[in-house]
Motif scaffolding. Structure first.
Motif, PDB file in Angstrom:
ATOM      1  N   VAL A  80     -60.643  98.076 -35.795  1.00 49.03           N
ATOM      2  CA  VAL A  80     -61.480  98.128 -36.997  1.00 49.03           C
ATOM      3  C   VAL A  80     -60.804  99.073 -37.991  1.00 49.03           C
ATOM      4  O   VAL A  80     -60.502 100.215 -37.646  1.00 49.03           O
ATOM      5  CB  VAL A  80     -62.908  98.608 -36.660  1.00 49.03           C
ATOM      6  CG1 VAL A  80     -63.725  98.829 -37.927  1.00 49.03           C
ATOM      7  CG2 VAL A  80     -63.610  97.599 -35.762  1.00 49.03           C
ATOM      8  N   SER A  81     -60.555  98.578 -39.207  1.00 54.08           N
ATOM      9  CA  SER A  81     -59.893  99.416 -40.213  1.00 54.08           C
ATOM     10  C   SER A  81     -60.884 100.224 -41.025  1.00 54.08           C
ATOM     11  O   SER A  81     -60.569 101.314 -41.505  1.00 54.08           O
ATOM     12  CB  SER A  81     -59.053  98.547 -41.148  1.00 54.08           C
ATOM     13  OG  SER A  81     -59.849  97.537 -41.735  1.00 54.08           O
ATOM     14  N   SER A  82     -62.110  99.663 -41.190  1.00 51.85           N
ATOM     15  CA  SER A  82     -63.120 100.380 -41.962  1.00 51.85           C
ATOM     16  C   SER A  82     -64.474  99.703 -41.791  1.00 51.85           C
ATOM     17  O   SER A  82     -64.571  98.587 -41.275  1.00 51.85           O
ATOM     18  CB  SER A  82     -62.754 100.412 -43.451  1.00 51.85           C
ATOM     19  OG  SER A  82     -62.863  99.118 -44.001  1.00 51.85           O
ATOM     20  N   ASN A  94     -64.760  95.633 -40.930  1.00 51.38           N
ATOM     21  CA  ASN A  94     -63.467  95.068 -41.344  1.00 51.38           C
ATOM     22  C   ASN A  94     -62.442  95.244 -40.221  1.00 51.38           C
ATOM     23  O   ASN A  94     -62.282  96.359 -39.708  1.00 51.38           O
ATOM     24  CB  ASN A  94     -62.989  95.778 -42.613  1.00 51.38           C
ATOM     25  CG  ASN A  94     -63.966  95.611 -43.769  1.00 51.38           C
ATOM     26  OD1 ASN A  94     -64.267  94.498 -44.172  1.00 51.38           O
ATOM     27  ND2 ASN A  94     -64.493  96.710 -44.284  1.00 51.38           N
ATOM     28  N   PHE A  95     -61.759  94.168 -39.870  1.00 51.58           N
ATOM     29  CA  PHE A  95     -60.831  94.211 -38.739  1.00 51.58           C
ATOM     30  C   PHE A  95     -59.438  94.641 -39.178  1.00 51.58           C
ATOM     31  O   PHE A  95     -58.966  94.242 -40.248  1.00 51.58           O
ATOM     32  CB  PHE A  95     -60.733  92.841 -38.067  1.00 51.58           C
ATOM     33  CG  PHE A  95     -62.070  92.245 -37.703  1.00 51.58           C
ATOM     34  CD1 PHE A  95     -63.038  93.021 -37.083  1.00 51.58           C
ATOM     35  CD2 PHE A  95     -62.360  90.919 -37.985  1.00 51.58           C
ATOM     36  CE1 PHE A  95     -64.282  92.481 -36.749  1.00 51.58           C
ATOM     37  CE2 PHE A  95     -63.595  90.368 -37.658  1.00 51.58           C
ATOM     38  CZ  PHE A  95     -64.552  91.160 -37.045  1.00 51.58           C
TER      39      PHE A  95
ATOM     40  N   ILE B  16     -66.617 101.921 -48.879  1.00 51.55           N
ATOM     41  CA  ILE B  16     -65.776 101.662 -47.701  1.00 51.55           C
ATOM     42  C   ILE B  16     -65.490 102.980 -47.002  1.00 51.55           C
ATOM     43  O   ILE B  16     -65.028 103.941 -47.627  1.00 51.55           O
ATOM     44  CB  ILE B  16     -64.469 100.959 -48.095  1.00 51.55           C
ATOM     45  CG1 ILE B  16     -64.780  99.548 -48.623  1.00 51.55           C
ATOM     46  CG2 ILE B  16     -63.508 100.888 -46.915  1.00 51.55           C
ATOM     47  CD1 ILE B  16     -63.557  98.761 -49.054  1.00 51.55           C
ATOM     48  N   ILE B  17     -65.794 103.016 -45.701  1.00 49.85           N
ATOM     49  CA  ILE B  17     -65.531 104.204 -44.887  1.00 49.85           C
ATOM     50  C   ILE B  17     -64.303 103.905 -44.030  1.00 49.85           C
ATOM     51  O   ILE B  17     -64.397 103.163 -43.039  1.00 49.85           O
ATOM     52  CB  ILE B  17     -66.749 104.543 -43.994  1.00 49.85           C
ATOM     53  CG1 ILE B  17     -67.987 104.789 -44.860  1.00 49.85           C
ATOM     54  CG2 ILE B  17     -66.469 105.759 -43.119  1.00 49.85           C
ATOM     55  CD1 ILE B  17     -68.936 103.646 -44.934  1.00 49.85           C
ATOM     56  N   PRO B  18     -63.147 104.443 -44.385  1.00 44.90           N
ATOM     57  CA  PRO B  18     -61.917 104.140 -43.628  1.00 44.90           C
ATOM     58  C   PRO B  18     -61.939 104.805 -42.246  1.00 44.90           C
ATOM     59  O   PRO B  18     -62.617 105.820 -42.055  1.00 44.90           O
ATOM     60  CB  PRO B  18     -60.802 104.749 -44.481  1.00 44.90           C
ATOM     61  CG  PRO B  18     -61.431 105.099 -45.787  1.00 44.90           C
ATOM     62  CD  PRO B  18     -62.871 105.335 -45.510  1.00 44.90           C
ATOM     63  N   ILE B  19     -61.182 104.232 -41.328  1.00 38.34           N
ATOM     64  CA  ILE B  19     -61.096 104.836 -40.004  1.00 38.34           C
ATOM     65  C   ILE B  19     -59.826 105.671 -39.885  1.00 38.34           C
ATOM     66  O   ILE B  19     -59.889 106.876 -39.677  1.00 38.34           O
ATOM     67  CB  ILE B  19     -61.177 103.754 -38.916  1.00 38.34           C
ATOM     68  CG1 ILE B  19     -62.608 103.206 -38.902  1.00 38.34           C
ATOM     69  CG2 ILE B  19     -60.787 104.319 -37.539  1.00 38.34           C
ATOM     70  CD1 ILE B  19     -62.914 102.204 -37.853  1.00 38.34           C
ATOM     71  N   ALA B  25     -57.235 100.951 -45.381  1.00 41.75           N
ATOM     72  CA  ALA B  25     -58.523 100.317 -45.686  1.00 41.75           C
ATOM     73  C   ALA B  25     -58.540  99.643 -47.053  1.00 41.75           C
ATOM     74  O   ALA B  25     -59.500  98.940 -47.371  1.00 41.75           O
ATOM     75  CB  ALA B  25     -59.637 101.356 -45.596  1.00 41.75           C
ATOM     76  N   LYS B  27     -57.029  97.153 -47.976  1.00 41.80           N
ATOM     77  CA  LYS B  27     -57.060  95.698 -47.785  1.00 41.80           C
ATOM     78  C   LYS B  27     -58.498  95.174 -47.685  1.00 41.80           C
ATOM     79  O   LYS B  27     -58.731  93.978 -47.826  1.00 41.80           O
ATOM     80  CB  LYS B  27     -56.280  95.310 -46.523  1.00 41.80           C
ATOM     81  CG  LYS B  27     -56.981  95.686 -45.229  1.00 41.80           C
ATOM     82  CD  LYS B  27     -56.317  95.083 -44.025  1.00 41.80           C
ATOM     83  CE  LYS B  27     -57.092  95.406 -42.741  1.00 41.80           C
ATOM     84  NZ  LYS B  27     -58.489  94.960 -42.752  1.00 41.80           N
ATOM     85  N   ASP B  28     -59.440  96.085 -47.442  1.00 40.29           N
ATOM     86  CA  ASP B  28     -60.823  95.673 -47.247  1.00 40.29           C
ATOM     87  C   ASP B  28     -61.617  95.603 -48.555  1.00 40.29           C
ATOM     88  O   ASP B  28     -62.796  95.237 -48.548  1.00 40.29           O
ATOM     89  CB  ASP B  28     -61.507  96.626 -46.256  1.00 40.29           C
ATOM     90  CG  ASP B  28     -60.777  96.665 -44.917  1.00 40.29           C
ATOM     91  OD1 ASP B  28     -60.206  95.625 -44.525  1.00 40.29           O
ATOM     92  OD2 ASP B  28     -60.752  97.732 -44.270  1.00 40.29           O
TER      93      ASP B  28
END
Lengths: 159, 137
Positions: A80-82, A94-95, B16-19, B25, B27-28
């Motif tokens: 999961v990217s975000s 989001n994958f 958007i909360i990035p990991i 992120a 791209k999201d």
């Protein structure tokens, strides 16, 4: 010390012991096993044929555990990217690596408060168009169908 | 970690909360949609009026009219919950219950929520609306 088996025409296969070998004996199984099996140990040197790596369709492709209240925060995840916070009880996972198609299974759970399990909520994909190869939009509802932010949201994707 | 924000089609704000990183992120963000990278402190931590968030100049802000609309929704829900036991008594004419007392109680509830309605309509900040609704709990 090593054991070298020469090929009948050329080359060889060699089995080596580690530099500091200790005193270990590995006993091979007495059969050939079946396709896809792998050698496994009983911890005492007896080897046998085991299940090996799971079939790809048996693996979880992505998962995430996050807090959807206050300042939304991700506790742990895989692939999961975000997370996108779209609104009250409305999130997109989001994958990192997209899935092969949209025919995957979404499962998960949601609890209003992480301090008690008496406030369970319903987690579901947000409509039939929620599943994309790169993301999945979900929402968390109460039993009346109204969206709620939840403190403990868990989502898993299987394909 | 920073957040990525962009305006949604409905005029709200997506966060958007990035990991791992903001860069990964990006791209999201939906293709072609303008976005901003902001500090996490630019996002309100109070989500009471989450669906009234809009893009501000430097951070996420509340749209007061949307807050009022959400406040009225909550007010109606709260009022319906309080009405419910008395509605049952009046509608079902349950023997042994006092329909007159139930009607009086309904009248008091109606009056209380009319005052809350006035507070919401006259509010100049989201906090005033929230206070009026939470004080009623």
């Amino acid at each position: 010390m090593s054991l070298r088996l020469n090929g009948s025409t050329s080359g060889y296969v060699e089995i080596d012991a580690p530099a500091t070998a200790g005193s270990n004996t590995l006993i091979l199984p007495d059969g050939n096993g079946t396709s896809g099996q792998a050698l496994q140990t009983n911890g005492s040197g007896a080897l046998s044929w085991g299940p090996g790596v799971a079939n790809d369709a048996q693996l979880c492709k992505a998962w995430v555990n996050f807090d959807g209240t206050g300042t939304v925060a991700i506790r742990a995840s895989y692939n999961v990217s975000s997370i996108t916070d779209n609104g009250t009880g409305d999130y997109t996972v989001n994958f990192t690596t997209a899935l092969s198609d949209v025919n995957y299974a979404v499962t998960g759970s949601a609890a209003l408060s992480s301090a008690t399990n008496t406030s369970a909520r319903i987690l579901s994909p947000r409509g039939t168009t929620a599943l994309a190869t790169g993301s999945c939009r979900i929402h968390t509802d109460n039993d009346l169908g109204a969206v709620n932010d939840c403190a403990l949201v868990s989502v898993a994707i299987l394909r | 970690m920073n957040r990525i924000i962009y305006q949604t089609e409905s005029g709200g704000v997506a966060v958007i909360i990035p990991i791992e990183s903001v860069e990964l992120a990006l791209k999201d963000v939906p293709e072609g949609v303008p976005y901003e990278i902001v500090d996490v402190d630019a996002i309100p931590s109070d989500r009471f009026f989450r669906n009234a968030w809009v893009m501000g100049d430097c951070c996420v802000e509340h749209d007061l009219d949307k807050c009022k609309a959400l406040g009225h929704d909550i007010r109606r829900q709260q009022r319906a919950e309080e009405f419910k036991p008395f509605d049952d008594i009046i509608a079902k004419q349950i023997p042994g219950t006092d329909a007159v007392a139930a009607e009086t109680a309904r009248s008091d509830i109606r009056l209380k929520y009319a005052l809350i309605q006035d507070v919401i309509d006259g509010a100049s900040t989201p906090e005033e609306i929230k206070l009026a609704l939470e004080a009623n709990k």
